[in-house]
Design an enzyme around this catalytic site. Structure first.
Site, PDB file in Angstrom:
ATOM      1  N   LYS A 133       8.559 -21.799 -65.893  1.00 31.65           N
ATOM      2  CA  LYS A 133       7.279 -21.309 -66.958  1.00 31.65           C
ATOM      3  C   LYS A 133       6.333 -22.418 -66.912  1.00 31.65           C
ATOM      4  O   LYS A 133       6.776 -24.101 -66.452  1.00 31.65           O
ATOM      5  CB  LYS A 133       8.773 -22.342 -68.368  1.00 31.65           C
ATOM      6  N   THR A 139      11.702 -29.196 -79.482  1.00 27.25           N
ATOM      7  CA  THR A 139      11.388 -30.572 -80.076  1.00 27.25           C
ATOM      8  C   THR A 139      11.817 -31.084 -81.579  1.00 27.25           C
ATOM      9  O   THR A 139      12.533 -31.875 -82.115  1.00 27.25           O
ATOM     10  CB  THR A 139       9.432 -31.366 -80.457  1.00 27.25           C
TER      11      THR A 139
END
Lengths: 257, 65
Positions: free
Chosen positions: A96, A207
């Protein structure tokens, strides 16, 4: 089924592993999310410490695909070296790719991103680039060899949800055959459903799950919303209309006057 | 000799990267290493000579988003 560089993936939700209240809660959230891909990072080890070993042993026990990131890198050199180090440790050519351009918004430096993507794909990496929702950047990343794109929908950790539906819709429309994962900025399950209803292939979250009051329950909620949005897109949704249209047949209605 | 390891100065006796990991008790199994900004793969460490002032990075798996 989701195809990522030749791998067949059933779940359309990718989950980050940071910020959970405990490893036990992380494991529970991964389980309820149904995710098959989890993201990890590399950080400095302390002398005499085995922090990395403990974490990695736990991750390995979960039997998920691992997607290492280059979080925190601000230059091409940093990102490329971090990717190379990740491949050495995690034994995967998936990366990523994050190259941050601004401290406040954590938005990617798209120029450095394209350059790093070109270097890494030439070196055999399968790059998942964290990008803005810019069409031209998408085009350049595809030209650099990326087969998957990961546009943001809002700044990382902001929980604002999709800020520019038009840009996301344009991306989907211009590159209908490219696998695209919306990464960053989702705050609630309805955001996930909204971007999946635009035709995106998957979402990547961290998150919004990790900081929920009950991360495991929230992971499950996001998984359902993601699947619902995906199914709705492929079922063909009714477009909004300016006038009311009765759903009950008018013909045959009784006349009482 | 004096090296910078993970940003901190260290006075070490080791002459190769593999020995440095042992000397500083980096005994984890899952380590990634770089010397002066270049990757050193795990199998290359015994042959990776160290010199005064070298910068060594030693990373391990961690939580990430």
């Amino acid at each position: 089924m989701l195809q990522l560089y030749g791998k067949q993936i059933t779940s359309r939700l990718l989950l980050g592993t940071a910020q959970y209240p405990s490893p036990a809660v992380l494991k529970e959230a991964i389980a309820t999310s149904g995710t098959e891909i989890i993201t990890v990072s590399l950080r400095r080890e302390m002398t005499g410490g085995r922090t990395g070993d403990k974490f990695w042993s736990m991750i390995q026990s979960l039997s998920r695909h691992v997607l290492p990131n280059t979080a925190g890198c601000h230059t091409v050199k940093e990102a490329v070296l971090t990717a190379q180090m990740a491949r050495d440790v995690f034994a995967t050519d998936w990366i990523k790719l994050e190259v941050i351009g601004n401290h406040d918004t954590l938005q990617p430096d798209v120029f450095a991103l394209v350059e790093a993507a070109r270097i890494l794909t030439a070196d055999g990496f399968k790059v998942f680039p964290y990008m803005t929702d810019d069409l031209t950047v998408a085009d350049r990343l595809l030209g650099a060899g990326c087969e998957v794109l990961m546009p943001w929908c809002a700044p990382i950790g902001s929980a604002m949800g999709p800020l520019n539906i038009h840009a996301l819709r344009s991306l989907r429309g211009h590159f209908p055959d490219v696998t695209m994962i919306v990464d960053a900025g989702l705050g609630r399950p309805s955001h996930a459903a909204a971007v999946m209803e635009l035709g995106f292939d998957a979402i990547l979250l961290n998150t919004a799950v990790a900081k929920a009051r009950d991360p495991a329950a929230m992971a499950g909620a996001f998984a359902k919303a993601t699947e619902a949005g995906y199914a709705a897109y492929h079922a063909g949704m009714l477009e909004p209309r300016d006038v009311a249209v009765p759903s009950t047949p008018v013909i045959g209605k009784a006349v009482f006057t | 000799m004096r090296l910078i390891v993970n940003g901190e100065p260290h006075e070490i006796a080791a002459h190769d990267l593999d020995a440095l990991l042992r000397e500083l008790e980096f005994d984890g199994e899952w380590l990634a290493t770089a010397l002066n900004g270049e990757l050193v793969r795990s199998h290359e460490r015994p042959l990776c000579r160290l010199n005064e002032g070298d910068r060594v990075e030693i990373l391990t798996p961690r939580q990430g988003g």
